[in-house]
Write an enzyme that holds these catalytic residues in place. Structure first.
Site, mmCIF file in Angstrom:
data_model
loop_
_atom_site.group_PDB
_atom_site.id
_atom_site.type_symbol
_atom_site.label_atom_id
_atom_site.label_comp_id
_atom_site.label_asym_id
_atom_site.label_seq_id
_atom_site.Cartn_x
_atom_site.Cartn_y
_atom_site.Cartn_z
ATOM 1 N N ASP A 68 59.192 -34.847 -6.480
ATOM 2 C CA ASP A 68 60.707 -34.975 -6.387
ATOM 3 C C ASP A 68 61.011 -36.891 -5.317
ATOM 4 O OD1 ASP A 68 63.841 -35.480 -7.153
ATOM 5 O OD2 ASP A 68 63.150 -34.542 -8.487
ATOM 6 N N HIS A 106 68.153 -35.296 -4.896
ATOM 7 C CA HIS A 106 67.797 -35.562 -5.913
ATOM 8 C C HIS A 106 66.870 -34.545 -6.257
ATOM 9 C CE1 HIS A 106 65.873 -35.577 -10.066
ATOM 10 N NE2 HIS A 106 67.054 -35.910 -10.706
ATOM 11 N N SER A 267 66.797 -33.541 -15.961
ATOM 12 C CA SER A 267 66.611 -32.996 -14.402
ATOM 13 C C SER A 267 67.605 -31.079 -13.829
ATOM 14 C CB SER A 267 67.083 -33.693 -13.319
ATOM 15 O OG SER A 267 66.544 -34.762 -13.966
#
Length: 419
Positions: A68, A106, A267
């Site tokens: 990520d 994220h 996600s």
């Protein structure tokens, strides 16, 4: 590479589309007061019987690689050695454990959903004793996470070579030319080394093939809402393998990591699926990747025939395995997902990638924006995020609630304009 979130595209016209988009952003990005108990808002943990499962397994002994934007290991729920040192394939060969310098959030969120301790009022992960190996393969610009498939391919190989059994890819990638073959080869390599790979299907609310979720051998994960219905933003198609909770989830705000915003996306669903695999594998350390995946598929919740192009074999239900002993692990060397589709396990040399891939402009798998307006759920796709499916009335009620929110946003907009 893009995490899975794409700009909203209207199917009903300009003004209504603008209002619907605004409503979606308000629902997805509203900050939560820090004093509020974040754990009480993690509805999916209760739906999945997490407290009971933790008496059997907490994910201990399993390393989950988070490919990520990097992971901030200074937030309370990720302190104490939970986050290992990993490579940065975006800005050189640095450390993907970005610490206080993390401005992306994220990857940090995904790590917390998987293995957060809940300390300091932070997120409680579904597999709180799993280790996180951060591998930075993309960056976040407010719309999506971008990078190169080459970074992802390197990250896959690094992850399995450094002990990761589960690989979480809450992103989608763009690639050109030989990078496509490199990605397939990297997936084949990871599978041959005994890893499980989970990747989000994307947040366009359409029937799209996005990479790496569409690559044979990768478990493509769709998103479910709080009522067990398919989330309206969740991409679908014949490649979908499983689904998991992915809507109305608390996560640290991008602009201020001391506060929590409401997140959604495939996600998040991918992180929940990865954590579910870690729980099962921790309780059955002698099982192979194929056996863990097989029991996940056999115990998944669904209504109607499977596989469904919306939820694959159903919503993940690790409690069925850990608390009720359900699921037959079966043969150790047969990939159940590929076998069910009549495909051979991809060798390190790679295998064919399905057609109809999205254009390079398509973006990605989850965050605080990008919710598609129209639900793509079908009756057979109404699988429970926890222990079963939900009827059509629940989906209709959700739709009515969304319309009410849109009306409220319009009213506020008109009052502000008059003022």
């Amino acid at each position: 590479m893009t995490p899975l979130t794409r700009a909203f595209r209207s199917r009903v016209g300009g003004a209504l589309a603008a209002v619907a988009t605004t409503a979606a952003l308000v629902l997805a990005g509203a900050p939560v007061a820090q004093a509020e108990d974040v754990r009480s808002r993690q509805w999916y943990l209760d739906a999945m019987k997490a407290e009971e499962m933790w008496k059997v397994s907490t994910g201990k002994g399993i390393t989950v690689a988070v490919l990520d934007t990097g992971v901030d290991s200074t937030i309370p729920e990720l302190r104490g050695g939970k986050v290992l040192s990993g490579p940065d394939y975006v800005d050189g060969e640095g450390d993907a454990r970005t610490d206080a310098a993390d401005v992306d959030r994220h990857g940090t969120d995904m790590a917390a959903y998987i293995a957060g301790s809940g300390a300091g009022g932070g997120l409680k992960g579904l597999a709180p004793d799993a280790k996180i190996l951060p591998v930075r393969v993309g960056t976040y610009d407010g719309k999506g996470t971008f990078g190169l498939a080459g970074s992802l391919s390197k990250g896959l190989r690094y992850a399995v070579d450094h002990g990761s059994r589960v690989i979480n890819i809450s992103m989608q990638t763009q690639f050109y030319g030989k990078q496509e073959a490199e990605l397939r080869e990297a997936v084949g390599y990871a599978l041959s080394k005994g890893a499980l790979i989970f990747a989000g299907t994307g947040n366009d609310g359409e029937e799209l093939d996005v990479h790496p979720a569409v690559v044979p051998g990768v478990v493509a994960v769709g998103a479910l809402g709080t009522k067990g219905q398919v989330a309206d933003f969740s991409n679908y198609g014949d490649h979908v393998g499983l689904a998991a909770a992915g809507d109305n989830m608390p996560g640290r705000c991008q602009a201020d990591k001391t506060r929590f915003c409401t997140k959604f996306g495939t996600s998040v669903a991918t992180a929940i699926a990865s954590a579910s695999a870690a729980l099962i594998w921790s309780a059955h350390p002698d099982w192979t990747n194929n056996q863990v995946l097989r029991v996940m598929m056999e115990t998944a919740g669904h209504n109607g025939p499977v596989p469904s192009k919306y939820i694959g074999f159903g919503g993940v239900r690790p409690a069925q395995v850990l608390l009720e002993g359900k699921g037959d692990p079966g043969p150790a060397d047969v990939n159940p997902l590929l076998a069910a589709r009549g495909q051979a396990s991809p060798a390190p040399g790679g295998s064919a990638v399905p057609k109809n891939s999205p254009s390079p402009e398509s973006t990605g798998a989850g965050g605080e924006d990008g919710r598609s307006k129209e639900s793509q759920a079908a009756p057979e796709a109404a699988a429970g995020s926890g222990e079963g499916g939900f009827p059509l009335w629940a989906i209709v009620a959700s739709a009515v609630a969304v319309v009410a929110v849109i009306g409220a946003v319009v009213a506020v907009s008109v009052r502000r304009r008059r003022a």
